[in-house]
Design a protein around this motif. Sequence first.
Motif, PDB file in Angstrom:
ATOM      1  N   SER A  38     103.453  31.504  27.062  1.00 34.02           N
ATOM      2  CA  SER A  38     102.704  32.471  27.866  1.00 34.02           C
ATOM      3  C   SER A  38     103.675  33.314  28.692  1.00 34.02           C
ATOM      4  CB  SER A  38     101.715  31.746  28.780  1.00 34.02           C
ATOM      5  OG  SER A  38     102.408  30.936  29.712  1.00 34.02           O
ATOM      6  N   ARG A  39     103.153  34.378  29.272  1.00 33.81           N
ATOM      7  CA  ARG A  39     104.005  35.331  29.993  1.00 33.81           C
ATOM      8  C   ARG A  39     104.808  34.685  31.120  1.00 33.81           C
ATOM      9  NH1 ARG A  39      98.840  38.137  30.885  1.00 33.81           N
ATOM     10  NH2 ARG A  39      97.724  36.856  32.360  1.00 33.81           N
ATOM     11  N   SER A  40     104.290  33.640  31.759  1.00 38.21           N
ATOM     12  CA  SER A  40     105.046  33.014  32.852  1.00 38.21           C
ATOM     13  C   SER A  40     106.330  32.357  32.361  1.00 38.21           C
ATOM     14  CB  SER A  40     104.183  31.977  33.571  1.00 38.21           C
ATOM     15  OG  SER A  40     103.888  30.895  32.711  1.00 38.21           O
ATOM     16  N   MET A  41     106.421  32.051  31.076  1.00 39.29           N
ATOM     17  CA  MET A  41     107.626  31.432  30.520  1.00 39.29           C
ATOM     18  C   MET A  41     108.752  32.452  30.330  1.00 39.29           C
ATOM     19  SD  MET A  41     107.079  28.194  30.267  1.00 39.29           S
ATOM     20  CE  MET A  41     108.150  27.514  29.018  1.00 39.29           C
ATOM     21  N   GLY A  42     108.482  33.711  30.635  1.00 37.10           N
ATOM     22  CA  GLY A  42     109.495  34.749  30.553  1.00 37.10           C
ATOM     23  C   GLY A  42     110.347  34.865  31.802  1.00 37.10           C
ATOM     24  N   VAL A  43     110.072  34.028  32.805  1.00 43.27           N
ATOM     25  CA  VAL A  43     110.847  34.056  34.044  1.00 43.27           C
ATOM     26  C   VAL A  43     112.314  33.751  33.718  1.00 43.27           C
ATOM     27  CG1 VAL A  43     111.198  32.913  36.274  1.00 43.27           C
ATOM     28  CG2 VAL A  43     108.886  33.425  35.490  1.00 43.27           C
ATOM     29  N   GLU A  44     113.185  34.616  34.210  1.00 49.66           N
ATOM     30  CA  GLU A  44     114.624  34.486  33.952  1.00 49.66           C
ATOM     31  C   GLU A  44     115.309  33.639  35.017  1.00 49.66           C
ATOM     32  OE1 GLU A  44     116.773  36.091  31.678  1.00 49.66           O
ATOM     33  OE2 GLU A  44     115.268  37.270  30.624  1.00 49.66           O
ATOM     34  N   SER A  45     116.334  32.912  34.587  1.00 51.90           N
ATOM     35  CA  SER A  45     117.225  32.204  35.494  1.00 51.90           C
ATOM     36  C   SER A  45     118.618  32.272  34.881  1.00 51.90           C
ATOM     37  CB  SER A  45     116.766  30.755  35.674  1.00 51.90           C
ATOM     38  OG  SER A  45     116.950  30.034  34.473  1.00 51.90           O
ATOM     39  N   LEU A  46     119.573  31.619  35.495  1.00 55.03           N
ATOM     40  CA  LEU A  46     120.933  31.641  34.965  1.00 55.03           C
ATOM     41  C   LEU A  46     121.009  31.053  33.564  1.00 55.03           C
ATOM     42  CD1 LEU A  46     123.010  30.664  38.110  1.00 55.03           C
ATOM     43  CD2 LEU A  46     122.744  32.914  37.081  1.00 55.03           C
ATOM     44  N   GLY A  47     120.149  30.108  33.260  1.00 56.84           N
ATOM     45  CA  GLY A  47     120.168  29.455  31.949  1.00 56.84           C
ATOM     46  C   GLY A  47     119.306  30.147  30.922  1.00 56.84           C
ATOM     47  N   GLY A  48     118.821  31.348  31.197  1.00 63.35           N
ATOM     48  CA  GLY A  48     117.928  32.050  30.280  1.00 63.35           C
ATOM     49  C   GLY A  48     116.498  31.974  30.789  1.00 63.35           C
ATOM     50  N   THR A  49     115.558  32.312  29.933  1.00 62.62           N
ATOM     51  CA  THR A  49     114.149  32.247  30.334  1.00 62.62           C
ATOM     52  C   THR A  49     113.660  30.802  30.275  1.00 62.62           C
ATOM     53  OG1 THR A  49     113.301  32.522  28.092  1.00 62.62           O
ATOM     54  CG2 THR A  49     113.713  34.556  29.368  1.00 62.62           C
ATOM     55  N   LEU A  50     112.528  30.567  30.905  1.00 60.24           N
ATOM     56  CA  LEU A  50     111.918  29.249  30.806  1.00 60.24           C
ATOM     57  C   LEU A  50     111.605  28.916  29.348  1.00 60.24           C
ATOM     58  CD1 LEU A  50     109.505  29.245  33.887  1.00 60.24           C
ATOM     59  CD2 LEU A  50     111.708  28.082  33.662  1.00 60.24           C
ATOM     60  N   LEU A  51     111.204  29.926  28.572  1.00 62.56           N
ATOM     61  CA  LEU A  51     110.940  29.685  27.149  1.00 62.56           C
ATOM     62  C   LEU A  51     112.219  29.265  26.428  1.00 62.56           C
ATOM     63  CD1 LEU A  51     109.034  29.625  24.740  1.00 62.56           C
ATOM     64  CD2 LEU A  51     109.482  32.066  24.421  1.00 62.56           C
ATOM     65  N   ASP A  52     113.337  29.909  26.726  1.00 61.30           N
ATOM     66  CA  ASP A  52     114.612  29.509  26.115  1.00 61.30           C
ATOM     67  C   ASP A  52     114.924  28.050  26.431  1.00 61.30           C
ATOM     68  OD1 ASP A  52     115.041  32.120  25.156  1.00 61.30           O
ATOM     69  OD2 ASP A  52     116.237  32.687  26.920  1.00 61.30           O
ATOM     70  N   ARG A  53     114.736  27.671  27.677  1.00 61.34           N
ATOM     71  CA  ARG A  53     115.012  26.294  28.096  1.00 61.34           C
ATOM     72  C   ARG A  53     114.056  25.323  27.414  1.00 61.34           C
ATOM     73  NH1 ARG A  53     115.227  26.539  34.435  1.00 61.34           N
ATOM     74  NH2 ARG A  53     115.711  24.330  34.183  1.00 61.34           N
ATOM     75  N   ALA A  54     112.784  25.706  27.298  1.00 61.38           N
ATOM     76  CA  ALA A  54     111.802  24.842  26.627  1.00 61.38           C
ATOM     77  C   ALA A  54     112.171  24.657  25.161  1.00 61.38           C
ATOM     78  CB  ALA A  54     110.405  25.442  26.753  1.00 61.38           C
ATOM     79  N   LYS A  55     112.561  25.741  24.502  1.00 65.49           N
ATOM     80  CA  LYS A  55     112.943  25.651  23.097  1.00 65.49           C
ATOM     81  C   LYS A  55     114.186  24.779  22.920  1.00 65.49           C
ATOM     82  CE  LYS A  55     112.591  29.803  21.039  1.00 65.49           C
ATOM     83  NZ  LYS A  55     112.385  31.252  20.837  1.00 65.49           N
TER      84      LYS A  55
END
Length: 146
Positions: A38-55
């Motif tokens: 979902s769109r909230s998983m697009g939040v960026e941080s130093l490690g990438g987006t939340l979606l990147d971290r989840a994947k």
Amino acid sequence: LVASLFPLLGILREARSSGDSVASARAPVHAIVVVDNSRSMGVESLGGTLLDRAKGKGAEFIDSLPPESRISVIPLAGSEDPFTLDAYRNKEDARRALDRVKLVDVEGSIRSGLEQAEQASAQAPDLPSKRVIVLTDLQANAWQAG
């Protein structure tokens, strides 16, 4: 079992069938990876987006599965591209499916995601041992509402 995978992201739930207690720890399982896209998983941080971290966490989970396990990958908020509830027969195909999960501009429904996980579970009746992992940033109240 419910465990936090990392701050703001990740709920791990393992669903076990009634015969699972006697199954070998290295016996093949049917794993179902539900990824919040979902769109909230697009939040960026130093490690990438939340979606990147989840994947990334999903790929680690897939890699840890016993040989000959099958894996279903479900985007929680749906997908613009078609996806299947059928289980992939090898880890490489499952990781590729996980990589193809993209953000969508809608809210995810935990209820819908878990219903799809239940449907996917029925696709591999020959593997009675099931594992379900939900990678999300959903707050606790979303679980209660679902």
